[in-house]
Motif scaffolding. Structure first.
Motif, PDB file in Angstrom:
ATOM      1  N   GLU A   1      -3.666 -11.454  10.635  1.00 55.66           N
ATOM      2  CA  GLU A   1      -2.869 -12.310   9.756  1.00 55.66           C
ATOM      3  C   GLU A   1      -3.728 -12.832   8.608  1.00 55.66           C
ATOM      4  O   GLU A   1      -4.931 -13.047   8.761  1.00 55.66           O
ATOM      5  N   ASN A   2      -3.095 -13.080   7.467  1.00 49.52           N
ATOM      6  CA  ASN A   2      -3.790 -13.667   6.326  1.00 49.52           C
ATOM      7  C   ASN A   2      -2.852 -14.684   5.685  1.00 49.52           C
ATOM      8  O   ASN A   2      -1.870 -14.318   5.046  1.00 49.52           O
ATOM      9  N   ILE A   3      -3.158 -15.963   5.892  1.00 47.11           N
ATOM     10  CA  ILE A   3      -2.336 -17.033   5.307  1.00 47.11           C
ATOM     11  C   ILE A   3      -3.216 -17.831   4.347  1.00 47.11           C
ATOM     12  O   ILE A   3      -4.149 -18.525   4.766  1.00 47.11           O
ATOM     13  N   ASP A   4      -2.947 -17.670   3.034  1.00 48.18           N
ATOM     14  CA  ASP A   4      -3.704 -18.384   1.986  1.00 48.18           C
ATOM     15  C   ASP A   4      -5.212 -18.192   2.134  1.00 48.18           C
ATOM     16  O   ASP A   4      -5.997 -19.134   2.007  1.00 48.18           O
ATOM     17  N   GLY A   5      -5.630 -16.963   2.412  1.00 53.41           N
ATOM     18  CA  GLY A   5      -7.068 -16.671   2.468  1.00 53.41           C
ATOM     19  C   GLY A   5      -7.718 -16.970   3.801  1.00 53.41           C
ATOM     20  O   GLY A   5      -8.909 -16.729   3.966  1.00 53.41           O
ATOM     21  N   VAL A   6      -6.937 -17.505   4.763  1.00 54.75           N
ATOM     22  CA  VAL A   6      -7.481 -17.744   6.106  1.00 54.75           C
ATOM     23  C   VAL A   6      -6.975 -16.626   7.013  1.00 54.75           C
ATOM     24  O   VAL A   6      -5.782 -16.524   7.289  1.00 54.75           O
ATOM     25  N   HIS A   7      -7.894 -15.774   7.442  1.00 53.73           N
ATOM     26  CA  HIS A   7      -7.540 -14.642   8.291  1.00 53.73           C
ATOM     27  C   HIS A   7      -7.647 -15.050   9.757  1.00 53.73           C
ATOM     28  O   HIS A   7      -8.546 -15.805  10.136  1.00 53.73           O
ATOM     29  N   SER A   8      -6.743 -14.537  10.573  1.00 57.87           N
ATOM     30  CA  SER A   8      -6.838 -14.754  12.017  1.00 57.87           C
ATOM     31  C   SER A   8      -6.368 -13.487  12.720  1.00 57.87           C
ATOM     32  O   SER A   8      -5.864 -12.563  12.077  1.00 57.87           O
ATOM     33  N   LEU A   9      -6.544 -13.429  14.030  1.00 56.17           N
ATOM     34  CA  LEU A   9      -6.166 -12.235  14.771  1.00 56.17           C
ATOM     35  C   LEU A   9      -4.661 -11.980  14.690  1.00 56.17           C
ATOM     36  O   LEU A   9      -3.880 -12.899  14.430  1.00 56.17           O
ATOM     37  N   SER A  10      -4.261 -10.748  14.931  1.00 56.86           N
ATOM     38  CA  SER A  10      -2.839 -10.411  14.914  1.00 56.86           C
ATOM     39  C   SER A  10      -2.105 -11.161  16.023  1.00 56.86           C
ATOM     40  O   SER A  10      -2.716 -11.592  17.010  1.00 56.86           O
ATOM     41  N   LYS A  11      -0.802 -11.300  15.864  1.00 61.61           N
ATOM     42  CA  LYS A  11       0.010 -12.000  16.882  1.00 61.61           C
ATOM     43  C   LYS A  11      -0.144 -11.346  18.255  1.00 61.61           C
ATOM     44  O   LYS A  11      -0.243 -12.015  19.271  1.00 61.61           O
ATOM     45  N   ASP A  12      -0.170 -10.016  18.276  1.00 59.72           N
ATOM     46  CA  ASP A  12      -0.329  -9.288  19.547  1.00 59.72           C
ATOM     47  C   ASP A  12      -1.648  -9.659  20.223  1.00 59.72           C
ATOM     48  O   ASP A  12      -1.701  -9.867  21.431  1.00 59.72           O
ATOM     49  N   GLU A  13      -2.688  -9.735  19.419  1.00 58.89           N
ATOM     50  CA  GLU A  13      -4.025 -10.057  19.960  1.00 58.89           C
ATOM     51  C   GLU A  13      -4.064 -11.495  20.484  1.00 58.89           C
ATOM     52  O   GLU A  13      -4.623 -11.769  21.543  1.00 58.89           O
ATOM     53  N   LYS A  14      -3.451 -12.416  19.741  1.00 59.41           N
ATOM     54  CA  LYS A  14      -3.457 -13.830  20.140  1.00 59.41           C
ATOM     55  C   LYS A  14      -2.753 -14.056  21.479  1.00 59.41           C
ATOM     56  O   LYS A  14      -3.160 -14.898  22.269  1.00 59.41           O
ATOM     57  N   THR A  15      -1.696 -13.293  21.723  1.00 59.46           N
ATOM     58  CA  THR A  15      -0.943 -13.494  22.973  1.00 59.46           C
ATOM     59  C   THR A  15      -1.769 -13.104  24.199  1.00 59.46           C
ATOM     60  O   THR A  15      -1.458 -13.508  25.314  1.00 59.46           O
ATOM     61  N   LEU A  16      -2.840 -12.337  24.000  1.00 63.98           N
ATOM     62  CA  LEU A  16      -3.671 -11.907  25.131  1.00 63.98           C
ATOM     63  C   LEU A  16      -4.672 -12.984  25.554  1.00 63.98           C
ATOM     64  O   LEU A  16      -5.346 -12.849  26.571  1.00 63.98           O
ATOM     65  N   SER A  17      -4.760 -14.065  24.774  1.00 59.84           N
ATOM     66  CA  SER A  17      -5.782 -15.085  25.051  1.00 59.84           C
ATOM     67  C   SER A  17      -5.201 -16.312  25.754  1.00 59.84           C
ATOM     68  O   SER A  17      -4.125 -16.794  25.407  1.00 59.84           O
ATOM     69  N   ASN A  18      -5.958 -16.820  26.731  1.00 56.61           N
ATOM     70  CA  ASN A  18      -5.609 -18.096  27.383  1.00 56.61           C
ATOM     71  C   ASN A  18      -6.286 -19.281  26.697  1.00 56.61           C
ATOM     72  O   ASN A  18      -6.080 -20.418  27.085  1.00 56.61           O
ATOM     73  N   ASN A  19      -7.162 -18.989  25.717  1.00 53.66           N
ATOM     74  CA  ASN A  19      -7.927 -20.044  25.041  1.00 53.66           C
ATOM     75  C   ASN A  19      -7.811 -19.913  23.528  1.00 53.66           C
ATOM     76  O   ASN A  19      -8.786 -19.614  22.843  1.00 53.66           O
ATOM     77  N   PRO A  20      -6.586 -20.141  22.978  1.00 54.26           N
ATOM     78  CA  PRO A  20      -6.380 -19.923  21.537  1.00 54.26           C
ATOM     79  C   PRO A  20      -7.257 -20.800  20.644  1.00 54.26           C
ATOM     80  O   PRO A  20      -7.575 -20.412  19.519  1.00 54.26           O
ATOM     81  N   ASP A  21      -7.652 -21.991  21.126  1.00 57.12           N
ATOM     82  CA  ASP A  21      -8.491 -22.880  20.306  1.00 57.12           C
ATOM     83  C   ASP A  21      -9.839 -22.250  19.962  1.00 57.12           C
ATOM     84  O   ASP A  21     -10.487 -22.657  18.998  1.00 57.12           O
ATOM     85  N   TRP A  22     -10.277 -21.295  20.783  1.00 56.21           N
ATOM     86  CA  TRP A  22     -11.599 -20.694  20.586  1.00 56.21           C
ATOM     87  C   TRP A  22     -11.531 -19.331  19.894  1.00 56.21           C
ATOM     88  O   TRP A  22     -12.558 -18.692  19.691  1.00 56.21           O
ATOM     89  N   LEU A  23     -10.334 -18.886  19.504  1.00 59.80           N
ATOM     90  CA  LEU A  23     -10.217 -17.574  18.855  1.00 59.80           C
ATOM     91  C   LEU A  23     -10.811 -17.615  17.443  1.00 59.80           C
ATOM     92  O   LEU A  23     -10.790 -18.654  16.779  1.00 59.80           O
TER      93      LEU A  23
END
Length: 392
Positions: free
Chosen positions: A12-34
Motif C-alpha cells: 500500500e502507498n498512502i501519501d508517501g507512506v508505504h506499508s505491507l499489502s492487505k493480504d500480508e497484514k492479515t497474516l500477522s498477529n502483531n500489526p503494531d510491529w509491522l
C-alpha cells in the motif's frame, strides 16, 4: 540479525507512506510491529555525543539483576567464553534502572544473552522505545522499514505470503547467504548494547549465528597484532543507500563515510576487539587496494570459519536476544522454504565513538570530533603513502 526488506508492487502507498499489502497484514498477529516506509521522513546528520555506558555502573556480581528475579534464575552458559541463555526468572520489561545497568554489564561480559519467555513484544512500541532509550539514543536506520510512528526501530520481516519466491531470490545468485556483520558501522557512533525482539519465527530455522571478535583478536600472533594495531578502516553507507533507492525504497538520512580503528578498545571489558564489517568496512587506509583486500579477507576468514569462537542462537515465541555490537559479528540464517514468516524488531542504542585505546577514549571530545569530520573526504581521497600524516 536479519535483512532489510524492500517495497513491493502489492504494498500500500498512502501519501508517501508505504506499508505491507492487505493480504500480508492479515497474516500477522502483531500489526503494531509491522514495517512501514515513510518516504516523507527526512532526518538530519547524526552529531557526536558523549555516550554514558550503563555497563560501567553495573554490579560485578549482578546483585540488582538477581534482586529483580522472579524466583530462581534458570540459566546456562552457551559456550564457556561467549553467550548465556536465561530460560526463566528475569522479565526484561520489569527491570529498574539499577538492574538494567547490571544487564548491560552482563551483555558486555557474555557478548550474547538469550532470554526466553519475554513480554516486550506485547508491551508495544511506545513502551519498548522508552525501555531502549535508557541505554542510549536510539539509532534511526536510514533505509529500513519501521513500525508506523516509530522510526527508532529497525524491522526485520521476511514476507510470509511470498516466501517460496523470497527463497528462490535468496539463492538465485549464491550458494549460501550467510552475511557476517556488525550493525551500521558506517555511523560515527555505531550501536553497542543491542536488543532483538522476536515477533514471529518459523517452527525451525531462521537462527542467528554470532562470532566473538575479542577471542578472534586474542588468538592472533603477537607479530600480526603489532601490524593491525593502529590501522584504520573506511566505512560507508553509500552502497546501502543506493541499493535501497534502486529497489524503490527510502532514504531517511544522507549517506555517510566514517573512519574507525581496525582494532577497537572496549571501554567496559578493557580489551582489544577486531572491529569488522564485510559490507560497510571497505578499505584499510594506508594500504593499497590489493593489500587491504588480502588482509581484510584473511581476518574475515579467520573469524567466520573459526566455529570454536561462535555460537548459534535459536528463536522461540517470546525470545529476546541482547548482544554487544562492539564485540560480536552476526548473521541471520535463511534455511527454510515454507510459507512461514520471520518477523523481528531491533532496538539499537548508539554507543561511544570507536577508538583504539583507553587514552583516546578518555580524551575524546565531541566538539573536536565535529571539527575532524570536515576532513573525511580529503582523507579518503589521499594516496596510502600520505594518509597517516593527515590522520595524526
Amino acid at each position: 540479525g536479519g535483512n532489510i526488506i524492500h517495497l513491493s508492487k502489492e504494498d500500500e502507498n498512502i501519501d508517501g507512506v508505504h506499508s505491507l499489502s492487505k493480504d500480508e497484514k492479515t497474516l500477522s498477529n502483531n500489526p503494531d510491529w509491522l514495517p512501514t516506509w515513510d518516504s516523507t521522513q527526512k532526518f538530519p546528520k547524526l552529531l557526536p555525543f558523549k555516550h554514558i555506558d550503563r555497563a560501567l555502573f553495573g554490579d560485578a556480581e549482578y546483585e540488582n539483576l538477581f534482586r529483580a528475579a522472579d524466583g530462581e534464575i534458570n540459566h546456562r552458559e552457551i559456550t564457556p567464553k561467549l553467550g548465556t541463555e536465561v530460560k526463566s526468572g528475569i522479565q526484561l520489561s520489569k527491570l529498574d534502572d539499577k538492574a538494567k545497568n547490571d544487564l548491560a554489564l552482563l551483555v558486555a561480559k557474555r557478548g550474547v544473552v538469550v532470554f526466553r519467555n519475554q513480554d516486550l513484544k506485547d508491551k508495544g512500541p511506545a513502551f519498548v522505545k522508552e525501555w531502549g532509550e535508557y541505554f542510549g539514543p536510539l539509532h534511526i536506520h536510514p533505509t529500513s522499514g519501521a513500525p508506523a510512528g516509530f522510526p527508532e526501530f529497525h524491522v526485520v520481516y521476511r514476507r510470509a505470503g511470498k516466501n517460496t519466491k523470497e527463497n528462490e531470490k535468496t539463492f538465485a545468485f549464491r550458494n549460501q547467504n550467510v552475511f557476517w556483520h556488525s550493525d551500521v558501522t558506517y555511523e560515527l557512533q555505531p550501536p553497542g548494547f543491542t536488543t532483538f525482539i522476536n515477533i514471529k519465527t518459523p517452527e525451525s530455522g531462521g537462527d542467528t549465528i554470532f562470532a566473538d571478535t575479542i577471542e578472534a583478536y586474542d588468538r592472533l600472533s603477537p607479530q600480526l597484532k603489532k601490524i593491525l594495531d593502529g590501522l584504520k578502516v573506511a566505512h560507508t553507507s553509500r552502497e546501502q543507500a543506493k541499493y535501497s533507492i534502486s529497489e524503490g525504497g527510502i532514504e531517511r538520512r544522507e549517506a555517510v563515510d566514517n573512519i574507525h580503528p581496525l582494532v577497537r578498545w572496549h571501554p567496559v571489558l578493557k580489551k582489544k576487539v577486531l572491529f569488522l564489517q564485510r559490507g560497510f568496512g571497505r578499505r584499510i587506509l594506508g594500504l593499497k587496494v590489493e593489500e587491504s583486500d588480502y588482509l581484510l579477507d584473511f581476518l574475515f576468514s579467520h573469524v567466520e570459519s573459526a566455529h570454536d569462537l561462535q555460537l548459534r542462537a535459536n528463536w522461540e515465541e517470546g525470545t529476546v536476544v541482547l548482544w554487544d555490537n562492539r564485540r560480536v559479528i552476526h548473521s541471520a540464517i535463511f534455511d527454510w522454504d515454507t510459507t512461514a514468516s520471520r518477523h523481528a524488531v531491533r532496538v539499537t542504542p548508539q554507543a561511544e565513538r570507536p577508538v583504539a585505546s583507553e587514552e583516546e577514549y578518555l580524551n575524546w571530545d565531541p566538539e573536536v570530533e565535529l571539527k575532524s569530520q570536515e576532513h573525511i573526504d580529503q582523507i579518503l581521497a589521499t594516496p596510502p603513502a600520505e594518509v597517516y600524516e593527515l590522520l595524526e
